[in-house]
Design a protein around this motif. Structure first.
Motif, PDB file in Angstrom:
ATOM      1  N   GLY A   1       1.034  -1.236  -0.129  1.00 36.96           N
ATOM      2  CA  GLY A   1       0.095   0.132   0.059  1.00 36.96           C
ATOM      3  C   GLY A   1       0.806   1.238  -0.111  1.00 36.96           C
ATOM      4  N   LEU A   2       1.926   1.208  -0.570  1.00 33.04           N
ATOM      5  CA  LEU A   2       2.869   2.289  -0.691  1.00 33.04           C
ATOM      6  C   LEU A   2       2.434   3.259  -1.752  1.00 33.04           C
ATOM      7  CD1 LEU A   2       6.244   0.587  -0.565  1.00 33.04           C
ATOM      8  CD2 LEU A   2       4.942   1.432   1.415  1.00 33.04           C
ATOM      9  N   THR A   3       2.530   4.992  -1.619  1.00 35.97           N
ATOM     10  CA  THR A   3       2.544   5.640  -2.478  1.00 35.97           C
ATOM     11  C   THR A   3       3.793   6.214  -2.793  1.00 35.97           C
ATOM     12  OG1 THR A   3       0.439   6.415  -1.547  1.00 35.97           O
ATOM     13  CG2 THR A   3       1.512   7.990  -3.066  1.00 35.97           C
ATOM     14  N   VAL A   4       4.314   6.420  -4.112  1.00 34.72           N
ATOM     15  CA  VAL A   4       5.537   6.913  -4.886  1.00 34.72           C
ATOM     16  C   VAL A   4       5.037   8.075  -5.533  1.00 34.72           C
ATOM     17  CG1 VAL A   4       7.527   6.145  -6.215  1.00 34.72           C
ATOM     18  CG2 VAL A   4       6.377   4.523  -4.809  1.00 34.72           C
ATOM     19  N   GLU A   5       5.704   8.903  -5.117  1.00 35.61           N
ATOM     20  CA  GLU A   5       5.491  10.463  -5.783  1.00 35.61           C
ATOM     21  C   GLU A   5       6.801  10.966  -5.923  1.00 35.61           C
ATOM     22  OE1 GLU A   5       1.591  12.053  -3.335  1.00 35.61           O
ATOM     23  OE2 GLU A   5       3.592  12.274  -2.428  1.00 35.61           O
ATOM     24  N   ARG A   6       6.732  12.074  -6.972  1.00 32.65           N
ATOM     25  CA  ARG A   6       8.018  12.511  -7.314  1.00 32.65           C
ATOM     26  C   ARG A   6       7.888  14.103  -7.034  1.00 32.65           C
ATOM     27  NH1 ARG A   6      11.615  10.792 -12.366  1.00 32.65           N
ATOM     28  NH2 ARG A   6       9.154  10.935 -13.430  1.00 32.65           N
ATOM     29  N   PRO A   7       8.005  14.806  -5.904  1.00 33.78           N
ATOM     30  CA  PRO A   7       7.568  16.063  -5.866  1.00 33.78           C
ATOM     31  C   PRO A   7       8.775  17.218  -6.425  1.00 33.78           C
ATOM     32  CG  PRO A   7       8.524  15.202  -3.709  1.00 33.78           C
ATOM     33  CD  PRO A   7       8.212  13.995  -4.773  1.00 33.78           C
ATOM     34  N   GLU A   8       9.833  16.615  -6.587  1.00 31.55           N
ATOM     35  CA  GLU A   8      10.762  17.472  -7.271  1.00 31.55           C
ATOM     36  C   GLU A   8      11.401  16.764  -8.587  1.00 31.55           C
ATOM     37  OE1 GLU A   8      13.354  19.992  -4.230  1.00 31.55           O
ATOM     38  OE2 GLU A   8      13.531  17.637  -3.720  1.00 31.55           O
TER      39      GLU A   8
END
Length: 216
Positions: free
Chosen positions: A186-193
């Protein structure tokens, strides 16, 4: 090349002639055999030169020295321009979907030797992902907080190509998500930069129901 001048000349001669003896190198550079041996020993320790023993019909055998595959990195290359050109040709012939598919397949193949199965503990998957990205050429900074785990890529080995083919960045993020087995935990992987958006680096922010462990 980043080597002292004499070692640069030795490397250049070995590149031109394939392999040479200490005596041949000494004659070509006007140095003593002892001096040449010292430089060759250093190049061997750095993994740039290897030697093989050659026996003679008469007299003592001698070593012939040649460059290793690692020495290729000392010479100029144009890999990025070639990759850019190939992807451009693929885009023109097959469209962006073909480019995206090829980028995904290529990164998956490059990463495969370093990743672990997604049924392994999350700690092992995170460690394997960090090792994988480092082997791909990323300089990583790992930041652990109570809320998330952040992987900051201080450089990007694909920048030159990704500027023209953003599908490569998308494939990279997909690789990170898949390598972590994000759906399993249930992980969330984001790229904010994102470097291509003007940020100083690319950062992956990984969050889950429980704290995500940093690699040991």
């Amino acid at each position: 090349m980043g080597l002292p001048r004499t070692r640069q000349e030795i490397v250049r001669l070995l590149r031109c002639h394939g392999d040479m003896t200490v005596r041949e190198l000494a004659a070509a550079l006007g140095l003593t055999p002892m001096s040449i041996r010292l430089h060759l020993n250093r190049l061997q320790r750095e993994g740039l030169v290897t030697a093989r023993l050659e026996r003679q019909p008469v007299g003592r055998p001698h070593h012939r020295y040649r460059l290793t595959a690692a020495a290729d990195a000392l010479f100029p290359t144009n890999h990025c321009a070639l990759a850019d050109s190939l992807l451009t040709a693929l885009r023109q012939q097959g469209g962006p979907d073909q480019v995206a598919r090829l980028c995904q397949e290529a990164l998956t193949a490059l990463a495969a030797p370093y990743l672990v199965q997604t049924d392994r503990p999350l700690t092992e998957r995170v460690q394997a992902l960090v090792r994988c990205l480092q082997h791909l050429g990323f300089l990583l900074e790992v930041q652990e907080t109570p809320a998330d785990l952040r992987l900051r890529a201080l450089n990007c080995p694909f920048t030159v190509v990704a500027e023209h083919h953003p599908e490569l960045c998308q494939a990279e993020q997909a690789l990170v998500t898949q390598a972590l087995g994000a759906e399993i935990d249930g992980l969330t992987v984001e790229r904010p930069e994102h470097r291509l958006h003007g940020d100083p680096c690319c950062t992956y922010r990984i969050r889950g129901p429980a704290p995500v462990p940093a690699p040991a």
